[in-house]
Design a protein around this motif. Structure first.
Motif, PDB file in Angstrom:
ATOM      1  N   SER A 215       0.854  -1.190   0.000  1.00 33.64           N
ATOM      2  CA  SER A 215       0.000   0.000   0.000  1.00 33.64           C
ATOM      3  C   SER A 215       0.887   1.235   0.000  1.00 33.64           C
ATOM      4  CB  SER A 215      -0.914   0.013   1.229  1.00 33.64           C
ATOM      5  OG  SER A 215      -1.643   1.228   1.295  1.00 33.64           O
ATOM      6  N   HIS A 216       0.365   2.332  -0.589  1.00 32.80           N
ATOM      7  CA  HIS A 216       1.076   3.613  -0.572  1.00 32.80           C
ATOM      8  C   HIS A 216       0.450   4.566   0.442  1.00 32.80           C
ATOM      9  CE1 HIS A 216       3.498   2.284  -3.791  1.00 32.80           C
ATOM     10  NE2 HIS A 216       2.612   2.415  -4.747  1.00 32.80           N
ATOM     11  N   ASP A 217      -0.284   4.024   1.387  1.00 33.96           N
ATOM     12  CA  ASP A 217      -0.953   4.827   2.414  1.00 33.96           C
ATOM     13  C   ASP A 217      -0.273   4.553   3.753  1.00 33.96           C
ATOM     14  OD1 ASP A 217      -2.688   5.810   4.399  1.00 33.96           O
ATOM     15  OD2 ASP A 217      -4.453   5.538   3.126  1.00 33.96           O
ATOM     16  N   ARG A 218       0.561   5.492   4.194  1.00 32.72           N
ATOM     17  CA  ARG A 218       1.353   5.279   5.409  1.00 32.72           C
ATOM     18  C   ARG A 218       0.467   5.073   6.635  1.00 32.72           C
ATOM     19  NH1 ARG A 218       4.254   9.405   5.054  1.00 32.72           N
ATOM     20  NH2 ARG A 218       6.310   8.614   4.464  1.00 32.72           N
ATOM     21  N   TYR A 219      -0.590   5.883   6.769  1.00 27.61           N
ATOM     22  CA  TYR A 219      -1.472   5.749   7.928  1.00 27.61           C
ATOM     23  C   TYR A 219      -2.098   4.360   7.955  1.00 27.61           C
ATOM     24  CZ  TYR A 219      -5.299   6.517  11.198  1.00 27.61           C
ATOM     25  OH  TYR A 219      -6.150   6.405  12.263  1.00 27.61           O
TER      26      TYR A 219
END
Length: 639
Positions: A215-219
């Motif tokens: 995923s490219h979503d850190r959160y």
């Protein structure tokens, strides 16, 4: 315990090593993120794990009866049945088990086979079917589909009616409903809005099996995983902890390498500059040839793209007045007034604000942004831009305007301010166009690539009001960070929509929530907005159209002069910067302390009294510094 693992696996495409003697073990309870630069081979590694791509060498082992579910990045479509019927296909494993149970029952009735063995086998299958949740499949299907954003009215629609993004949501739902032992998800958040992402976060937190995801979503990664595997130059290395922790550890680990990389890049630039300037001059030709040979023989240092520090600034925002935009009584309908997507919306936007428009898919977020940008004029009400306001608008539709035979580099150089042209290659690198990619013709670019070019083109334009609809789509974590920093430093005003919670939390200063034509304005950051939404769910809702942080109420804000508001905002930004600097210092000191503690565990040190005392003194000094810095941090946070 279910598991899938491979040992010493290698795979090459032509002369490029994708995997080099890689070992990984996924089992029940594994919560793993796979990271690496674009093109590093993450998707390939997942396919090898899923058994879809055979390795060149090494071994892959899967526990007997271990069920694996795999979701690719894109490309899945469904047709020929309703959503409800398609969802039921996810439970085929249960239907197969039930068929086998019935077959064994028939054998027992007919007195065929080994009775004792058949009874044991049937009992095991019945227990496994009960444990899988198959008997509760209808409720499970409804829960997952609703969680991922489908409505009950969608259940009887033909799957062919759904768009590409919703097709991938169907595929994700089916993967989750299978109740697999191991779940392999390649960028599952790509097509999800923030509500669906939040639901998926909760699902994965409660998931009993093991999973690996990209995923490219850190959160999203930080709240779902507890270990990270990095794929770099074909090697795979494990890092315990969440994604933010991995980034800190990896950056310290590569500090020396980064310094060497930057020094080498400086030398390469000098050599290339000399060759470019003097390669065709007779007096310098021999030296230019020598430099070319030196470049060819040079062993290039490589570091992960995520650790290359690239920064850029927008062109200075043209001056505008304090009032940037005023919307009065804005109403918009797509069905002749039977249902208003926007209903008598009021909004005043002032210079320097960063407003996020939030709400579920279909709430009217993109519609509002198109109205503000002047792309949609079929509405009632009044839209008044302030003096000197120049609007720059980005949406995924911008990609359609990117066409022609020009290369990416030529296209952007023709549109960039002169002072930014020297930085253009770095900016393209930040937006995932690296190496020879910059020479691609516009006509051969994918939709995602064209979208990135369109976004970069906008950011090169001298505007003072940016209207951005999903600017982080098609960007990796590093690119989002570069964009976030540039937007936070931007001298103008920003209105945006995003489904990346971490990006929103770090950028938005105010929130406009849309739902069923109703709007509500939150004078505070995204965290404050989420707190208020939770209160609303508990019935503690504030029924006015504006909700503000107590010490920053709308009434108090109205009584402050513009200059006072600017001073308060400047003080707030200064405090945020001080907190960030102190947090960075604490992290650096803790890392130094960790290095010293590891050193103290070295036999060559602890067996030597003098060396041990010296290291211990250093640890004590750093511990004292950490305590002092934490006290300063606590004061800064309180202020």
């Amino acid at each position: 315990m279910a598991f899938v693992q491979f040992s010493q696996v290698s795979l090459a495409f032509g002369d490029r090593d994708i995997l080099k003697n890689v070992t990984i073990n996924l089992q029940t309870g594994s919560k793993v993120a796979l990271t690496g630069a674009n093109g590093a081979g993450k998707s390939t590694l997942i396919k090898v794990l899923a058994g879809l791509v055979p390795p060149d060498s090494g071994s892959r082992a899967v526990q007997k009866d271990c069920r694996i579910a795999y979701l690719p990045q894109s490309g899945l479509t469904h047709h020929g049945c309703t959503l409800r019927e398609e969802a039921d296909k996810a439970f085929e494993f249960g239907y197969e088990m039930q068929r086998r149970i019935d077959e064994i029952g028939a054998q027992l009735e007919a007195g065929q086979g080994n009775t004792d063995a058949l009874v044991v086998q049937q009992a095991e299958l019945i227990q496994a079917l009960d444990d899988s949740g198959w008997h509760r499949r209808d409720a499970m299907a409804e829960s997952v589909l609703i969680g991922l954003g489908f409505s009950r009215s969608d259940f009887d629609r033909d799957t062919a009616e759904f768009s590409g993004g919703w097709q991938m949501r169907i595929a994700l739902a089916k993967a989750l409903m299978q109740g697999p032992d191991i779940l392999l998800l390649d960028e599952p958040t790509n097509y999800l809005d923030i509500e669906a992402r939040s639901w998926l976060e909760q699902f994965l937190q409660n998931f009993k099996g093991g999973f690996l995801l990209v995923s490219h979503d850190r959160y999203f990664l930080d709240v779902t995983i507890n270990e990270v595997y990095e794929l770099f130059n074909g090697d795979l290395k494990r890092y315990p902890g969440n994604f933010s922790h991995y980034e800190k550890v990896r950056e310290v680990e590569l500090k020396t390498l980064i310094a060497a990389y930057e020094q080498q890049q400086e030398e390469i630039n000098k050599l290339e500059d000399f060759i470019r300037r003097f390669g065709y001059k007779a007096t310098k030709a021999a030296q230019a040839q020598e430099y070319m040979k030196k470049l060819e023989k040079m062993e290039r240092i490589e570091i992960p793209e995520s650790l290359k520090k690239i920064h850029f600034s927008f062109p200075p925002a043209p001056h505008s007045g304090r009032l940037v935009l005023r919307l009065h009584d804005i109403t918009k309908s797509y069905d002749g007034g039977a249902h208003n997507v926007l209903d008598k919306l009021e909004l005043t936007l002032e210079n320097g604000e960063r407003l996020v428009v939030a709400g579920r898919n279909g709430a009217g977020k993109s519609t509002l942004l198109r109205i503000i940008a002047g792309e949609d004029k079929a509405f009632t009400g009044e839209l008044v831009p302030g003096a000197g306001v120049q609007i720059g608008y980005f949406s995924q539709d911008n990609a359609e305007t990117i066409k022609g035979k020009e290369t990416i580099l030529d296209y952007l150089e023709a549109r960039a301010p002169l002072e930014l042209i020297p930085k253009l290659r770095d900016m393209l690198g930040a937006f995932l166009f690296r190496g020879d990619d910059v020479y691609k013709s516009l006509d051969v670019l994918s939709g995602g690539e064209k979208s990135r070019v369109a976004l970069l083109q906008l950011l090169l334009s001298p505007v003072n009001l940016l209207v951005l609809d999903e600017p982080t789509n098609h960007l990796d974590i590093h690119s989002k960070d570069v964009l976030l920093t540039a937007l936070r430093d931007f001298g103008g005003t920003v209105i945006f929509v995003s489904h990346d919670r971490g990006f929103i939390e770090q950028l938005a200063t105010k929130v406009l929530h849309l739902e069923h034509g109703i709007y509500k304005y939150y004078v505070g950051g995204y965290q404050f907005y989420m707190e208020q939404m939770e209160k609303a769910e508990l019935g503690e809702e504030n029924n006015s159209n504006t909700c503000a942080i107590p010490q920053e109420s709308s009434q108090a804000s109205a009584q402050l002069s513009w200059e006072e508001q600017k001073k308060l905002e400047a003080a707030r930004r200064k405090a945020e910067k001080e907190v960030a600097q102190l947090e960075a210092k604490i992290t650096e000191l803790e890392e130094k302390k960790s290095v010293l503690e590891n050193k103290l565990a070295d036999p060559a040190v602890y067996s030597n009294g003098e060396k041990a005392k010296a290291v211990q003194r250093e640890i004590e000094e750093i511990s004292a510094l950490i305590e002092e810095t934490i006290l300063l941090w606590e004061k800064a946070v309180e202020n």
